[in-house]
Design a protein around this motif. Structure first.
Motif, PDB file in Angstrom:
ATOM      1  N   GLY A  23      20.817 -17.333  63.701  1.00  0.00           N
ATOM      2  CA  GLY A  23      19.768 -18.165  63.121  1.00  0.00           C
ATOM      3  C   GLY A  23      18.914 -18.872  64.148  1.00  0.00           C
ATOM      4  N   VAL A  24      18.695 -18.231  65.291  1.00  0.00           N
ATOM      5  CA  VAL A  24      18.013 -18.891  66.417  1.00  0.00           C
ATOM      6  C   VAL A  24      16.493 -18.847  66.231  1.00  0.00           C
ATOM      7  CG1 VAL A  24      17.527 -18.732  68.894  1.00  0.00           C
ATOM      8  CG2 VAL A  24      19.871 -18.496  68.052  1.00  0.00           C
ATOM      9  N   THR A  25      15.868 -19.989  66.401  1.00  0.00           N
ATOM     10  CA  THR A  25      14.410 -20.082  66.414  1.00  0.00           C
ATOM     11  C   THR A  25      13.967 -20.812  67.677  1.00  0.00           C
ATOM     12  OG1 THR A  25      14.249 -22.228  65.282  1.00  0.00           O
ATOM     13  CG2 THR A  25      14.382 -20.255  63.893  1.00  0.00           C
ATOM     14  N   LYS A  26      12.696 -20.595  68.050  1.00  0.00           N
ATOM     15  CA  LYS A  26      12.108 -21.316  69.173  1.00  0.00           C
ATOM     16  C   LYS A  26      10.660 -21.614  68.858  1.00  0.00           C
ATOM     17  CE  LYS A  26      11.730 -23.188  73.234  1.00  0.00           C
ATOM     18  NZ  LYS A  26      12.458 -24.443  73.571  1.00  0.00           N
ATOM     19  N   ALA A  27      10.347 -22.905  68.753  1.00  0.00           N
ATOM     20  CA  ALA A  27       8.975 -23.361  68.536  1.00  0.00           C
ATOM     21  C   ALA A  27       8.557 -24.179  69.757  1.00  0.00           C
ATOM     22  CB  ALA A  27       8.874 -24.211  67.277  1.00  0.00           C
ATOM     23  N   TYR A  28       7.342 -23.942  70.233  1.00  0.00           N
ATOM     24  CA  TYR A  28       6.842 -24.671  71.396  1.00  0.00           C
ATOM     25  C   TYR A  28       6.080 -25.920  70.977  1.00  0.00           C
ATOM     26  CZ  TYR A  28       8.336 -20.745  74.239  1.00  0.00           C
ATOM     27  OH  TYR A  28       9.102 -19.797  74.859  1.00  0.00           O
ATOM     28  N   ASP A  29       5.837 -26.786  71.930  1.00  0.00           N
ATOM     29  CA  ASP A  29       5.200 -28.070  71.633  1.00  0.00           C
ATOM     30  C   ASP A  29       3.813 -27.915  71.030  1.00  0.00           C
ATOM     31  OD1 ASP A  29       7.438 -29.342  72.588  1.00  0.00           O
ATOM     32  OD2 ASP A  29       6.610 -29.714  74.586  1.00  0.00           O
ATOM     33  N   ASN A  30       3.150 -26.795  71.322  1.00  0.00           N
ATOM     34  CA  ASN A  30       1.807 -26.572  70.770  1.00  0.00           C
ATOM     35  C   ASN A  30       1.834 -26.043  69.342  1.00  0.00           C
ATOM     36  OD1 ASN A  30       2.667 -23.964  71.129  1.00  0.00           O
ATOM     37  ND2 ASN A  30       1.091 -23.399  72.632  1.00  0.00           N
ATOM     38  N   GLY A  31       3.038 -25.942  68.787  1.00  0.00           N
ATOM     39  CA  GLY A  31       3.171 -25.505  67.402  1.00  0.00           C
ATOM     40  C   GLY A  31       3.420 -24.022  67.224  1.00  0.00           C
ATOM     41  N   VAL A  32       3.349 -23.261  68.302  1.00  0.00           N
ATOM     42  CA  VAL A  32       3.574 -21.816  68.208  1.00  0.00           C
ATOM     43  C   VAL A  32       5.054 -21.538  67.942  1.00  0.00           C
ATOM     44  CG1 VAL A  32       3.570 -19.629  69.463  1.00  0.00           C
ATOM     45  CG2 VAL A  32       1.623 -21.198  69.655  1.00  0.00           C
ATOM     46  N   MET A  33       5.321 -20.791  66.875  1.00  0.00           N
ATOM     47  CA  MET A  33       6.683 -20.353  66.590  1.00  0.00           C
ATOM     48  C   MET A  33       6.875 -19.013  67.277  1.00  0.00           C
ATOM     49  SD  MET A  33       9.633 -20.877  65.179  1.00  0.00           S
ATOM     50  CE  MET A  33       9.409 -22.176  63.953  1.00  0.00           C
ATOM     51  N   ALA A  34       7.638 -19.005  68.350  1.00  0.00           N
ATOM     52  CA  ALA A  34       7.761 -17.814  69.189  1.00  0.00           C
ATOM     53  C   ALA A  34       8.847 -16.871  68.715  1.00  0.00           C
ATOM     54  CB  ALA A  34       8.041 -18.224  70.637  1.00  0.00           C
ATOM     55  N   LEU A  35       9.878 -17.420  68.109  1.00  0.00           N
ATOM     56  CA  LEU A  35      11.063 -16.603  67.876  1.00  0.00           C
ATOM     57  C   LEU A  35      11.773 -17.030  66.606  1.00  0.00           C
ATOM     58  CD1 LEU A  35      12.733 -14.399  69.450  1.00  0.00           C
ATOM     59  CD2 LEU A  35      14.156 -16.267  70.273  1.00  0.00           C
ATOM     60  N   GLY A  36      12.213 -16.022  65.852  1.00  0.00           N
ATOM     61  CA  GLY A  36      13.203 -16.223  64.845  1.00  0.00           C
ATOM     62  C   GLY A  36      12.725 -16.442  63.424  1.00  0.00           C
TER      63      GLY A  36
END
Length: 271
Positions: A23-36
């Motif tokens: 259930g891994v996700t990765k969201a960056y500070d700029n709001g981009v959801m990169a993963l998951g």
């Protein structure tokens, strides 16, 4: 490497998980959801490739496994030696660029992780020379990066990743910038090294051909945010060699992987 496994260790090692993402996700500070959300399990001694379009989170997944970044949610588990408490310990990372120190010899570049870990100089030198021999550069220990070809520089980077004798090797498009002949040669050498040492390898690539040739499994990812589109096992006679590249089985697997990858692209070639 002092604890290197024989080729039989590759099969014996496939009994436990080396890496688990749930259930891994990765969201960056700029709001981009990169993963998951991403769910992935990699067994010890397994060679898998992550394949997908640019920006789908392949490199992000490697950084999460290496603890160079933290997930926004979900669980990342990496098998460790007993008593292993240092972040990233037991993991070797080969980046897209060799990132060698131009002022230092090949040996000193490879010795760097051991020097930073406080390993005595004589022991570190011996281990660096052993790592260089394992990638076919024993005669270039005293050379400088400017004297090496692109393929040789990448071999140095691989030796530097191996010098700590990691259980897991993470490789982020290491051969992408090389010419085709050099790339094929390094693919063959990497497979031979994997069979000899029994490392767990997670290899990021944009190439369908490379992923099928190298891997036991090709994990195809969707466009951002990256999730698993398909998990395709490559079943063929081992050890693989040049005859596999020209076989009907290889062509069929390339078509299968390409078809799984196609939905992530809009009118772009997946090969």
């Amino acid at each position: 490497m002092s604890s290197a496994k024989t080729s039989s260790g590759v099969e014996a090692g496939l009994t436990a998980l080396a890496v688990s993402l749930r259930g891994v996700t990765k969201a960056y500070d700029n709001g981009v959801m990169a993963l998951g959300p991403l769910d992935l399990a990699v067994r010890k001694g397994e060679f898998i490739s992550l394949l997908g379009p640019s920006g789908c989170g392949k490199s992000t997944a490697l950084r999460l496994i290496a603890e160079l970044s933290a997930p926004s949610s979900g669980i990342v588990r990496v098998a460790r030696h007993e008593g292993d408490v240092l972040p990233g310990h037991g993991i070797g990372f080969v980046f897209q660029e060799p990132t060698l120190m131009p002022w230092a010899s090949v040996r000193e570049n490879v010795r760097l992780p051991l020097r930073l870990a406080g390993v005595p100089k004589a022991e570190a030198r011996a281990r660096a020379d052993e790592a260089l021999a394992s990638v076919g550069l024993a005669d270039f220990a005293d050379a400088f990066p400017r004297e090496l070809s692109g393929g040789m520089k990448m071999r140095v980077s691989l030796a530097r990743a191996l010098v700590t004798d990691p259980d897991i090797l993470l490789m982020d498009e290491p051969f992408a910038a090389l010419d085709e002949i050099t790339r094929f040669r390094l693919n063959n050498d990497l497979l031979a090294l994997w069979r000899a040492l029994g490392k767990t390898i997670i290899f990021v690539t944009h190439s369908v051909f490379e992923s099928v040739y190298l891997s036991q499994r090709v994990v195809v990812m969707t466009a951002r945010p990256g999730r698993i589109q398909a998990d395709i096992r490559i079943e063929t006679v081992e050890p693989r060699g040049e005859e596999f590249r020209t076989s009907a089985a290889y062509s069929n697997y390339c078509r299968k992987v390409s078809a799984a990858l196609a939905p992530s692209y809009s009118g772009q070639s997946t090969l």
